[in-house]
Design a protein around this motif. Structure first.
Motif, PDB file in Angstrom:
ATOM      1  N   LYS A 115      46.340  36.396  39.062  1.00 40.98           N
ATOM      2  CA  LYS A 115      44.952  36.185  39.499  1.00 40.98           C
ATOM      3  C   LYS A 115      43.968  36.866  38.557  1.00 40.98           C
ATOM      4  CE  LYS A 115      46.040  37.616  43.654  1.00 40.98           C
ATOM      5  NZ  LYS A 115      47.521  37.536  43.508  1.00 40.98           N
ATOM      6  N   GLN A 116      44.328  38.029  38.036  1.00 43.30           N
ATOM      7  CA  GLN A 116      43.479  38.689  37.055  1.00 43.30           C
ATOM      8  C   GLN A 116      43.304  37.797  35.822  1.00 43.30           C
ATOM      9  OE1 GLN A 116      45.142  42.111  35.108  1.00 43.30           O
ATOM     10  NE2 GLN A 116      43.220  42.689  34.135  1.00 43.30           N
ATOM     11  N   ILE A 117      44.407  37.267  35.319  1.00 50.61           N
ATOM     12  CA  ILE A 117      44.371  36.420  34.118  1.00 50.61           C
ATOM     13  C   ILE A 117      43.570  35.147  34.388  1.00 50.61           C
ATOM     14  CG2 ILE A 117      45.794  35.097  32.508  1.00 50.61           C
ATOM     15  CD1 ILE A 117      48.032  37.202  33.130  1.00 50.61           C
ATOM     16  N   TYR A 118      43.823  34.555  35.548  1.00 50.19           N
ATOM     17  CA  TYR A 118      43.138  33.305  35.917  1.00 50.19           C
ATOM     18  C   TYR A 118      41.621  33.494  35.966  1.00 50.19           C
ATOM     19  CZ  TYR A 118      41.709  29.374  38.914  1.00 50.19           C
ATOM     20  OH  TYR A 118      41.085  28.272  39.426  1.00 50.19           O
ATOM     21  N   LEU A 119      41.177  34.572  36.602  1.00 50.18           N
ATOM     22  CA  LEU A 119      39.737  34.811  36.735  1.00 50.18           C
ATOM     23  C   LEU A 119      39.117  35.203  35.394  1.00 50.18           C
ATOM     24  CD1 LEU A 119      39.730  36.650  40.183  1.00 50.18           C
ATOM     25  CD2 LEU A 119      38.979  34.309  39.721  1.00 50.18           C
ATOM     26  N   GLN A 120      39.811  36.003  34.601  1.00 54.12           N
ATOM     27  CA  GLN A 120      39.289  36.371  33.284  1.00 54.12           C
ATOM     28  C   GLN A 120      39.100  35.136  32.404  1.00 54.12           C
ATOM     29  OE1 GLN A 120      42.185  39.277  31.997  1.00 54.12           O
ATOM     30  NE2 GLN A 120      40.822  40.985  32.458  1.00 54.12           N
ATOM     31  N   GLN A 121      40.057  34.223  32.476  1.00 52.06           N
ATOM     32  CA  GLN A 121      39.967  33.013  31.662  1.00 52.06           C
ATOM     33  C   GLN A 121      38.776  32.147  32.062  1.00 52.06           C
ATOM     34  OE1 GLN A 121      43.877  31.347  32.245  1.00 52.06           O
ATOM     35  NE2 GLN A 121      44.710  32.314  30.404  1.00 52.06           N
ATOM     36  N   ARG A 122      38.298  32.331  33.270  1.00 50.45           N
ATOM     37  CA  ARG A 122      37.156  31.552  33.751  1.00 50.45           C
ATOM     38  C   ARG A 122      35.845  32.328  33.684  1.00 50.45           C
ATOM     39  NH1 ARG A 122      41.547  29.704  34.717  1.00 50.45           N
ATOM     40  NH2 ARG A 122      41.983  27.515  35.175  1.00 50.45           N
ATOM     41  N   GLY A 123      35.845  33.412  32.930  1.00 50.06           N
ATOM     42  CA  GLY A 123      34.606  34.113  32.649  1.00 50.06           C
ATOM     43  C   GLY A 123      34.195  35.157  33.663  1.00 50.06           C
ATOM     44  N   PHE A 124      35.091  35.553  34.553  1.00 45.73           N
ATOM     45  CA  PHE A 124      34.771  36.599  35.518  1.00 45.73           C
ATOM     46  C   PHE A 124      34.800  37.959  34.816  1.00 45.73           C
ATOM     47  CE2 PHE A 124      35.516  33.186  38.345  1.00 45.73           C
ATOM     48  CZ  PHE A 124      34.985  33.514  39.587  1.00 45.73           C
ATOM     49  N   THR A 125      33.754  38.739  35.000  1.00 45.48           N
ATOM     50  CA  THR A 125      33.657  40.042  34.331  1.00 45.48           C
ATOM     51  C   THR A 125      33.611  41.211  35.318  1.00 45.48           C
ATOM     52  OG1 THR A 125      31.239  39.836  34.238  1.00 45.48           O
ATOM     53  CG2 THR A 125      32.501  39.063  32.328  1.00 45.48           C
ATOM     54  N   ARG A 126      33.306  40.935  36.577  1.00 40.68           N
ATOM     55  CA  ARG A 126      33.193  42.030  37.551  1.00 40.68           C
ATOM     56  C   ARG A 126      34.523  42.224  38.295  1.00 40.68           C
ATOM     57  NH1 ARG A 126      28.135  42.249  41.279  1.00 40.68           N
ATOM     58  NH2 ARG A 126      28.999  44.362  41.413  1.00 40.68           N
ATOM     59  N   LEU A 127      35.589  42.403  37.511  1.00 37.13           N
ATOM     60  CA  LEU A 127      36.913  42.593  38.086  1.00 37.13           C
ATOM     61  C   LEU A 127      37.241  44.081  38.134  1.00 37.13           C
ATOM     62  CD1 LEU A 127      38.912  39.744  36.286  1.00 37.13           C
ATOM     63  CD2 LEU A 127      37.732  39.662  38.495  1.00 37.13           C
ATOM     64  N   VAL A 128      37.678  44.534  39.292  1.00 40.31           N
ATOM     65  CA  VAL A 128      38.084  45.935  39.478  1.00 40.31           C
ATOM     66  C   VAL A 128      39.607  45.950  39.526  1.00 40.31           C
ATOM     67  CG1 VAL A 128      37.937  47.976  40.955  1.00 40.31           C
ATOM     68  CG2 VAL A 128      35.961  46.429  40.738  1.00 40.31           C
ATOM     69  N   VAL A 129      40.220  46.569  38.524  1.00 41.75           N
ATOM     70  CA  VAL A 129      41.668  46.495  38.367  1.00 41.75           C
ATOM     71  C   VAL A 129      42.345  47.675  39.063  1.00 41.75           C
ATOM     72  CG1 VAL A 129      43.553  46.380  36.701  1.00 41.75           C
ATOM     73  CG2 VAL A 129      41.351  45.328  36.161  1.00 41.75           C
ATOM     74  N   SER A 130      43.368  47.358  39.857  1.00 37.00           N
ATOM     75  CA  SER A 130      44.146  48.375  40.569  1.00 37.00           C
ATOM     76  C   SER A 130      45.621  48.258  40.197  1.00 37.00           C
ATOM     77  CB  SER A 130      43.993  48.217  42.089  1.00 37.00           C
ATOM     78  OG  SER A 130      42.655  48.448  42.491  1.00 37.00           O
TER      79      SER A 130
END
Length: 244
Positions: free
Chosen positions: A140-155
């Motif tokens: 899901k992290q990879i999927y969202l990053q590939q679609r331009g999501f930048t406000r991801l909080v990684v745990s």
């Protein structure tokens, strides 16, 4: 004629190759609805499927260990004879692992805390304005990053993610419904305190068992045949349908 040093090096390389092919299998996973500690032993439906697959393939020299997901993933990327689950099968990962079989296929959903009317998601891009919790190296992290999501909080894992949602440290959490229900149960939170705002139908979880790329092909083939037999018998569906 080759000298003694060259012969010794060739012998050591051959012994190392044989050792890596005959080595014990390390089954790696994270604490999730598929695997968890019970009475100091790793249990859970995914664990049971992995173990029955290996036993059916006569691969009886194995151990099952829980790690943070990022560490389990790194081991499966770089070490031989590593079996990992639950691993989402994605195009980006296709050539990085040797795939054994699909355990389950379920959609992910974006959840918020119920009552937070400031959050509304009609299309996926609407979610870009909100902070979203993801697990390091998770699909899901990879999927969202590939679609331009930048406000991801990684745990490190979904437990941390879920707690961050409860503590208002993130606004949205992508997770299958069965995982969200389990997290609610584990944290003694009413599942109805969560509200689904969007379903990621375009990126369903295709949950697999997979071997590391450097695992010998004969080991992988044995496991694939054993898994196919297990699935054809209905055991995979039965095990995954059982409650924790």
């Amino acid at each position: 004629m080759p000298n003694r040093l060259t012969l010794c090096l060739c012998l050591l390389l051959a012994l190392f190759s044989l050792k890596s092919q005959a080595g014990a299998i390390e089954v790696v996973t994270e604490d999730s609805l598929y695997a968890y500690l019970r009475e100091d032993k790793v249990a859970g439906p995914g664990t049971q499927i992995a173990e029955e697959t290996l036993k059916g393939a006569a691969l009886n020299d194995y151990s099952v260990l829980l790690y943070p997901w990022a560490r389990a993933y790194e081991k499966a990327l770089h070490e031989p004879n590593v079996l990992i689950f639950p691993l989402d099968r994605t195009p980006a990962r296709e050539q990085s692992f040797k795939w054994v079989g699909e355990i389950l296929r379920v959609p992910s959903k974006l959840y918020k805390l119920r009552g937070d009317d400031s959050i509304a998601v009609k299309v996926l891009d609407d979610a870009k304005q909100y902070s979203i919790g993801v697990v390091r190296n998770d699909a899901k992290q990879i999927y969202l990053q590939q679609r331009g999501f930048t406000r991801l909080v990684v745990s490190a894992d979904n437990h941390d993610n879920f707690q961050k949602l409860l503590n208002h440290q993130i606004q949205l959490l992508p997770m299958p419904e069965n995982a969200a229900r389990l997290m609610s149960q584990d944290t003694h939170v009413d599942f109805n305190s969560l509200e689904e705002v969007y379903s990621l139908d375009e990126q369903p979880h295709r949950v697999y068992l997979a071997f590391s790329l450097s695992t010998p092909d004969d080991i992988v083939a044995k496991a694939q045949r054993a898994f196919e037999q297990l699935k054809a018998s209905g055991e995979v569906a039965r095990i995954m349908g059982e409650k924790r």
